[in-house]
Scaffold this motif. Structure first.
Motif, PDB file in Angstrom:
ATOM      1  N   VAL A   1       0.853  -1.174   0.000  1.00 33.03           N
ATOM      2  CA  VAL A   1       0.000   0.000   0.000  1.00 33.03           C
ATOM      3  C   VAL A   1       0.893   1.230   0.000  1.00 33.03           C
ATOM      4  O   VAL A   1       1.819   1.339   0.788  1.00 33.03           O
ATOM      5  N   ILE A   2       0.589   2.138  -0.902  1.00 36.63           N
ATOM      6  CA  ILE A   2       1.334   3.385  -0.992  1.00 36.63           C
ATOM      7  C   ILE A   2       0.365   4.530  -0.719  1.00 36.63           C
ATOM      8  O   ILE A   2      -0.705   4.602  -1.323  1.00 36.63           O
ATOM      9  N   LYS A   3       0.727   5.391   0.211  1.00 37.78           N
ATOM     10  CA  LYS A   3      -0.095   6.560   0.525  1.00 37.78           C
ATOM     11  C   LYS A   3       0.463   7.768  -0.212  1.00 37.78           C
ATOM     12  O   LYS A   3       1.661   7.922  -0.330  1.00 37.78           O
ATOM     13  N   ASP A   4      -0.433   8.583  -0.702  1.00 40.57           N
ATOM     14  CA  ASP A   4      -0.030   9.826  -1.352  1.00 40.57           C
ATOM     15  C   ASP A   4      -0.804  10.961  -0.705  1.00 40.57           C
ATOM     16  O   ASP A   4      -2.036  11.021  -0.800  1.00 40.57           O
ATOM     17  N   GLU A   5      -0.101  11.865  -0.042  1.00 45.99           N
ATOM     18  CA  GLU A   5      -0.739  12.937   0.711  1.00 45.99           C
ATOM     19  C   GLU A   5      -1.522  13.913  -0.167  1.00 45.99           C
ATOM     20  O   GLU A   5      -2.348  14.658   0.343  1.00 45.99           O
ATOM     21  N   LYS A   6      -1.303  13.892  -1.475  1.00 45.43           N
ATOM     22  CA  LYS A   6      -2.067  14.794  -2.334  1.00 45.43           C
ATOM     23  C   LYS A   6      -3.549  14.421  -2.358  1.00 45.43           C
ATOM     24  O   LYS A   6      -4.388  15.218  -2.740  1.00 45.43           O
ATOM     25  N   PHE A   7      -3.878  13.187  -1.933  1.00 43.62           N
ATOM     26  CA  PHE A   7      -5.269  12.756  -1.886  1.00 43.62           C
ATOM     27  C   PHE A   7      -5.906  12.955  -0.519  1.00 43.62           C
ATOM     28  O   PHE A   7      -7.073  12.644  -0.334  1.00 43.62           O
ATOM     29  N   TYR A   8      -5.162  13.444   0.446  1.00 45.44           N
ATOM     30  CA  TYR A   8      -5.712  13.699   1.784  1.00 45.44           C
ATOM     31  C   TYR A   8      -6.651  14.885   1.731  1.00 45.44           C
ATOM     32  O   TYR A   8      -6.405  15.866   1.049  1.00 45.44           O
ATOM     33  N   ARG A   9      -7.732  14.777   2.473  1.00 42.63           N
ATOM     34  CA  ARG A   9      -8.677  15.876   2.575  1.00 42.63           C
ATOM     35  C   ARG A   9      -8.361  16.649   3.844  1.00 42.63           C
ATOM     36  O   ARG A   9      -8.056  16.053   4.871  1.00 42.63           O
ATOM     37  N   PRO A  10      -8.452  17.976   3.799  1.00 43.91           N
ATOM     38  CA  PRO A  10      -8.233  18.747   5.026  1.00 43.91           C
ATOM     39  C   PRO A  10      -9.240  18.322   6.096  1.00 43.91           C
ATOM     40  O   PRO A  10     -10.356  17.920   5.783  1.00 43.91           O
ATOM     41  N   SER A  11      -8.845  18.403   7.359  1.00 47.50           N
ATOM     42  CA  SER A  11      -9.744  17.969   8.427  1.00 47.50           C
ATOM     43  C   SER A  11     -10.958  18.870   8.554  1.00 47.50           C
ATOM     44  O   SER A  11     -12.013  18.431   8.988  1.00 47.50           O
ATOM     45  N   GLU A  12     -10.843  20.111   8.188  1.00 51.65           N
ATOM     46  CA  GLU A  12     -11.974  21.031   8.217  1.00 51.65           C
ATOM     47  C   GLU A  12     -12.223  21.527   6.798  1.00 51.65           C
ATOM     48  O   GLU A  12     -11.405  22.210   6.224  1.00 51.65           O
TER      49      GLU A  12
END
Length: 69
Positions: free
Chosen positions: A1-12
Motif C-alpha cells: 500500500v502506498i499513501k499519497d498525501e495529495k489525496f488527503y482531505r483537510p480535516s476542516e
C-alpha cells in the motif's frame, strides 16, 4: 500500500456535498434516512453533547425502528 498525501482531505472543509445517484444506479441502493431526519438526528446528538449526555454516536442504532437503543 502506498499513501499519497495529495489525496488527503483537510480535516476542516467548508462545503461537503453528497449524491447517492451513482450508488442507486449501479447498486439499487437508497438511503434509509432522509435528509431532514438526518439533520434531526445530528441536532439531537449535538444537544445531548452540550448537555453532557452520552453522545449518540456511542450508542447502538436500531435501523428497524430508526432509533437509538
Amino acid at each position: 500500500v502506498i499513501k499519497d498525501e495529495k489525496f488527503y482531505r483537510p480535516s476542516e472543509v467548508q462545503i461537503l456535498c453528497g449524491d447517492y445517484s451513482k450508488a442507486k444506479k449501479k447498486l439499487g441502493w437508497e438511503p434509509k434516512v432522509k435528509f431532514k431526519e438526518l439533520v434531526k438526528i445530528m441536532l439531537e446528538a449535538d444537544m445531548q453533547f452540550l448537555q453532557g449526555k452520552t453522545p449518540v454516536s456511542s450508542q447502538k442504532y436500531d435501523s428497524r425502528y430508526n432509533t437509538h437503543v
